[in-house]
Design a protein around this motif. Sequence first.
Motif, PDB file in Angstrom:
ATOM      1  N   THR A 187      30.395  44.997  46.662  1.00  0.00           N
ATOM      2  CA  THR A 187      30.677  43.612  47.078  1.00  0.00           C
ATOM      3  C   THR A 187      32.146  43.359  47.383  1.00  0.00           C
ATOM      4  OG1 THR A 187      31.067  42.865  44.802  1.00  0.00           O
ATOM      5  CG2 THR A 187      28.786  42.728  45.636  1.00  0.00           C
ATOM      6  N   GLY A 188      33.020  44.128  46.767  1.00  0.00           N
ATOM      7  CA  GLY A 188      34.442  43.860  46.885  1.00  0.00           C
ATOM      8  C   GLY A 188      34.896  42.696  46.007  1.00  0.00           C
ATOM      9  N   TYR A 189      33.961  42.122  45.244  1.00  0.00           N
ATOM     10  CA  TYR A 189      34.307  41.016  44.351  1.00  0.00           C
ATOM     11  C   TYR A 189      35.299  41.493  43.285  1.00  0.00           C
ATOM     12  CZ  TYR A 189      30.411  37.993  45.955  1.00  0.00           C
ATOM     13  OH  TYR A 189      29.567  37.195  46.672  1.00  0.00           O
ATOM     14  N   GLU A 190      36.209  40.608  42.920  1.00  0.00           N
ATOM     15  CA  GLU A 190      37.195  40.897  41.881  1.00  0.00           C
ATOM     16  C   GLU A 190      36.502  40.956  40.518  1.00  0.00           C
ATOM     17  OE1 GLU A 190      41.333  38.891  40.241  1.00  0.00           O
ATOM     18  OE2 GLU A 190      40.368  38.082  42.023  1.00  0.00           O
ATOM     19  N   ILE A 191      36.943  41.883  39.684  1.00  0.00           N
ATOM     20  CA  ILE A 191      36.362  42.054  38.345  1.00  0.00           C
ATOM     21  C   ILE A 191      37.189  41.284  37.321  1.00  0.00           C
ATOM     22  CG2 ILE A 191      35.844  43.713  36.523  1.00  0.00           C
ATOM     23  CD1 ILE A 191      35.569  45.845  38.751  1.00  0.00           C
ATOM     24  N   ARG A 192      36.503  40.550  36.454  1.00  0.00           N
ATOM     25  CA  ARG A 192      37.156  39.832  35.354  1.00  0.00           C
ATOM     26  C   ARG A 192      36.339  40.053  34.078  1.00  0.00           C
ATOM     27  NH1 ARG A 192      41.507  36.424  36.563  1.00  0.00           N
ATOM     28  NH2 ARG A 192      42.069  36.898  38.695  1.00  0.00           N
ATOM     29  N   TYR A 193      37.044  40.395  33.003  1.00  0.00           N
ATOM     30  CA  TYR A 193      36.407  40.643  31.708  1.00  0.00           C
ATOM     31  C   TYR A 193      36.934  39.664  30.673  1.00  0.00           C
ATOM     32  CZ  TYR A 193      35.505  45.325  33.654  1.00  0.00           C
ATOM     33  OH  TYR A 193      35.112  46.375  34.432  1.00  0.00           O
TER      34      TYR A 193
END
Length: 185
Positions: free
Chosen positions: A29-35
């Motif tokens: 997706t190219g979506y940014e990852i946030r944890y």
Amino acid sequence: MGYNYRNIILSGPPGPGKTILTNKLHEITGYEIRYIGGLFRERHAEAVKLGKTDLPFEKWWNQLSKQDQIEVNNWAKLWAEEGEKIIDTRFAKICENTGSLHVFLYAPLSIRAQRAVGDEKYPNKSAKEIEVILREREEAEAKWCEELFGFDHRNFDDYHLMLNTNHLSVSREVRTIMSLMKYAP
């Protein structure tokens, strides 16, 4: 043009494979990852570095103030409102009404503990020892969620999709999630 959902919110207990799945979904997706857990771990590392605690993460996390818990967990909603994120958070319901696909990952406790043997989060721990840590953490998270936000984060009715990662390959998990995302030209 784009996906049917603005974000993918991954939730579930510790250890069903959220991090691996998050990375694969990011590739597609190219979506940014946030944890959310990453924010807590950064704060813990800083507290250790500054000599403010010598507690292991699981014990330190459970002693945080209500305000700290709320503040960090509310970042999930702020990120979701920006869009194009893959967010790993226990308390996915916080991100309601953000156009997000909510996915709950789970696997039996014994399987999750076995997967964690050798992980840097659990140095020199056996599967049985990790099982105890995971069980205690799950109970604490359920308590915190109910106390802070008034809901049970394990309620399957709050999710679009539930995946038992014990029976699925990562590629199958990705295909299942992406079939719900359905790229809309």
